[in-house]
Design an enzyme around this catalytic site. Structure first.
Site, PDB file in Angstrom:
ATOM      1  N   HIS A  59       3.361  94.260  -6.874  1.00  0.00           N
ATOM      2  CA  HIS A  59       2.935  93.324  -7.910  1.00  0.00           C
ATOM      3  C   HIS A  59       3.822  93.496  -9.136  1.00  0.00           C
ATOM      4  O   HIS A  59       3.884  94.577  -9.725  1.00  0.00           O
ATOM      5  CB  HIS A  59       1.480  93.581  -8.275  1.00  0.00           C
ATOM      6  CG  HIS A  59       0.980  92.698  -9.376  1.00  0.00           C
ATOM      7  ND1 HIS A  59       0.904  91.328  -9.251  1.00  0.00           N
ATOM      8  CD2 HIS A  59       0.550  92.990 -10.625  1.00  0.00           C
ATOM      9  CE1 HIS A  59       0.436  90.814 -10.376  1.00  0.00           C
ATOM     10  NE2 HIS A  59       0.222  91.795 -11.231  1.00  0.00           N
TER      11      HIS A  59
ATOM     12  N   GLY B 282      -2.104  90.460 -16.924  1.00  0.00           N
ATOM     13  CA  GLY B 282      -2.347  89.879 -18.229  1.00  0.00           C
ATOM     14  C   GLY B 282      -1.592  90.511 -19.374  1.00  0.00           C
ATOM     15  O   GLY B 282      -1.754  90.098 -20.526  1.00  0.00           O
ATOM     16  N   ILE B 283      -0.737  91.500 -19.089  1.00  0.00           N
ATOM     17  CA  ILE B 283      -0.035  92.181 -20.175  1.00  0.00           C
ATOM     18  C   ILE B 283       1.192  91.402 -20.662  1.00  0.00           C
ATOM     19  O   ILE B 283       1.724  91.664 -21.739  1.00  0.00           O
ATOM     20  CB  ILE B 283       0.372  93.605 -19.756  1.00  0.00           C
ATOM     21  CG1 ILE B 283       0.642  94.467 -21.002  1.00  0.00           C
ATOM     22  CG2 ILE B 283       1.585  93.574 -18.822  1.00  0.00           C
ATOM     23  CD1 ILE B 283       0.757  95.941 -20.716  1.00  0.00           C
TER      24      ILE B 283
ATOM     25  N   ASP C  88       5.098  87.722  -9.675  1.00  0.00           N
ATOM     26  CA  ASP C  88       3.778  88.105  -9.170  1.00  0.00           C
ATOM     27  C   ASP C  88       3.870  88.983  -7.926  1.00  0.00           C
ATOM     28  O   ASP C  88       3.314  90.076  -7.893  1.00  0.00           O
ATOM     29  CB  ASP C  88       2.913  86.875  -8.879  1.00  0.00           C
ATOM     30  CG  ASP C  88       1.473  87.267  -8.605  1.00  0.00           C
ATOM     31  OD1 ASP C  88       0.900  88.028  -9.409  1.00  0.00           O
ATOM     32  OD2 ASP C  88       0.926  86.844  -7.574  1.00  0.00           O
TER      33      ASP C  88
ATOM     34  N   GLU D 188       3.615  81.800 -12.828  1.00  0.00           N
ATOM     35  CA  GLU D 188       2.279  81.446 -13.294  1.00  0.00           C
ATOM     36  C   GLU D 188       2.125  81.852 -14.756  1.00  0.00           C
ATOM     37  O   GLU D 188       2.324  83.018 -15.111  1.00  0.00           O
ATOM     38  CB  GLU D 188       1.210  82.151 -12.463  1.00  0.00           C
ATOM     39  CG  GLU D 188      -0.199  81.876 -12.947  1.00  0.00           C
ATOM     40  CD  GLU D 188      -1.219  82.843 -12.384  1.00  0.00           C
ATOM     41  OE1 GLU D 188      -2.402  82.749 -12.769  1.00  0.00           O
ATOM     42  OE2 GLU D 188      -0.835  83.711 -11.572  1.00  0.00           O
TER      43      GLU D 188
ATOM     44  N   ARG E   7      10.598 109.224 -27.054  1.00  0.00           N
ATOM     45  CA  ARG E   7      11.272 108.614 -28.199  1.00  0.00           C
ATOM     46  C   ARG E   7      12.791 108.607 -28.037  1.00  0.00           C
ATOM     47  O   ARG E   7      13.469 107.724 -28.559  1.00  0.00           O
ATOM     48  CB  ARG E   7      10.902 109.375 -29.486  1.00  0.00           C
ATOM     49  CG  ARG E   7       9.415 109.346 -29.830  1.00  0.00           C
ATOM     50  CD  ARG E   7       8.980 107.968 -30.270  1.00  0.00           C
ATOM     51  NE  ARG E   7       9.672 107.531 -31.462  1.00  0.00           N
ATOM     52  CZ  ARG E   7       9.277 107.794 -32.708  1.00  0.00           C
ATOM     53  NH1 ARG E   7       8.181 108.497 -32.914  1.00  0.00           N
ATOM     54  NH2 ARG E   7       9.959 107.345 -33.742  1.00  0.00           N
TER      55      ARG E   7
END
Length: 325
Positions: free
Chosen positions: A157, A175-176, A196, A221, A263
């Site tokens: 995915h 959804g991120i 996707d 999408e 970092r």
């Protein structure tokens, strides 16, 4: 059916009891082979081995450890050996080979097809093909093609994009913003491979190739909008059929814990896919961050590392030298 891998990572899934094969008809079409025995039906005939075999030892009579399920190739050496035999010995040598019910026989360099080959090909229902290519070139091309067709594979995915020649696989929770980042990258001139669902094939010990299932190829999408066809909206230059996976970018929601992210880039993280380790950069996401630009920078940095330039390590070396001085 699809089954999640038992790794605790929801990004991976695989096909359970998947069987891969290369159709003989497809091989004939791709490599433009001349079909010597067109009366033999090629339907449902498949090659299941990635390797090929040149039956030089077998034609000489040595059949121990003979892999008769491999695609068999006759080159100049094997053809010259058969031509040097008496008609009786040649018939016997070819007969023994075809008795093993090999999947097919391919003669290279447009060499003559011996009558005995046609006779026993019909008797044992073994297709015979011919190509004008040299044996070395054809063997190299068919092995590479078979490795791709029969490669171990998983479904993952995520979104796969070609950024400055680097295959970047963007993963993260649903959804991120993976698809939105891909759309912005496409508008900036990069190319989409898959959105996707990314099918990943292992074609070599150090090479993973990603592609898109045909059903959703070129589609993205976008929540609130729906499906868009990238090829139709942005043109053929905005998409690509497949790409090697060089870098993984993992998008993760910013939770305010800055210390949880690297970092400097000295501690490299890897994700293992089909036994291959791929460099992974975890990127914290919060409103206002330009994910597309970050992905571009990560791709360029990865190219620099391949060329021997590692900025974080160079800084660490300068700091160490400064301490000694």
């Amino acid at each position: 059916c699809m089954k999640r891998l038992g790794t605790g990572n929801k990004d991976f899934c695989r096909e359970e009891n998947a069987m891969y094969c290369a159709e003989l008809k497809k091989i004939v079409e791709v490599f433009h082979l001349e079909n010597i025995l067109p009366e033999i039906n090629l339907e449902k005939r498949c090659i299941t081995r990635r390797e090929v075999n040149r039956p030089a030892l077998q034609l000489a009579g040595f059949y121990e450890r003979f892999d008769n399920d491999r695609l068999q190739i006759i080159g100049r050496v094997e053809h010259s050996f058969l031509d040097s035999l008496t008609p009786e010995k040649r018939r016997e040598a070819i007969c023994y080979l075809f008795e093993y019910h090999i999947p097919c026989l391919i003669v290279c360099k447009n060499l003559e097809i011996f009558p005995e080959m046609i006779e026993y090909g019909r008797k044992y229902d073994v297709p015979i093909f011919r190509t004008t290519q040299t044996t070395t070139d054809f063997a190299a091309e068919i092995i590479f093609w078979l490795r791709k067709e029969l490669a171990d594979r998983v479904m993952m995915h995520g979104v796969l994009v070609d950024i400055y020649g680097e295959g970047v696989l963007i993963i993260g929770p649903s959804g991120i913003g993976k698809s939105e980042a891909a759309l912005e990258l496409i508008k900036r001139g990069h190319r989409l491979i898959a959105d996707d669902a990314v099918e990943i094939k292992k074609i070599a010990d150090r090479t993973l190739i990603g592609t898109c299932p045909e059903l959703i190829r070129y589609l993205i999408e976008l929540r609130g909008i729906g499906l868009i066809n990238v090829k139709e909206l942005f043109g053929i230059s905005a998409v690509k059929w497949e790409k090697s996976i060089d870098l993984i970018i993992k998008l993760q929601a910013w939770d305010g814990l800055a210390g949880s992210f690297d970092r400097l880039g000295l501690d490299e993280e890897y994700i293992e896919i089909l036994g291959n380790k791929v460099l992974c950069n975890t990127i914290p996401i919060r409103p206002g961050r330009n994910v597309a630009v970050i992905c571009e920078s990560a791709a360029i940095a990865n190219r620099q590392k391949k060329m021997g330039q590692h900025t974080a390590k160079e800084l660490a070396q300068r700091l160490e030298q400064n301490k000694k001085g």
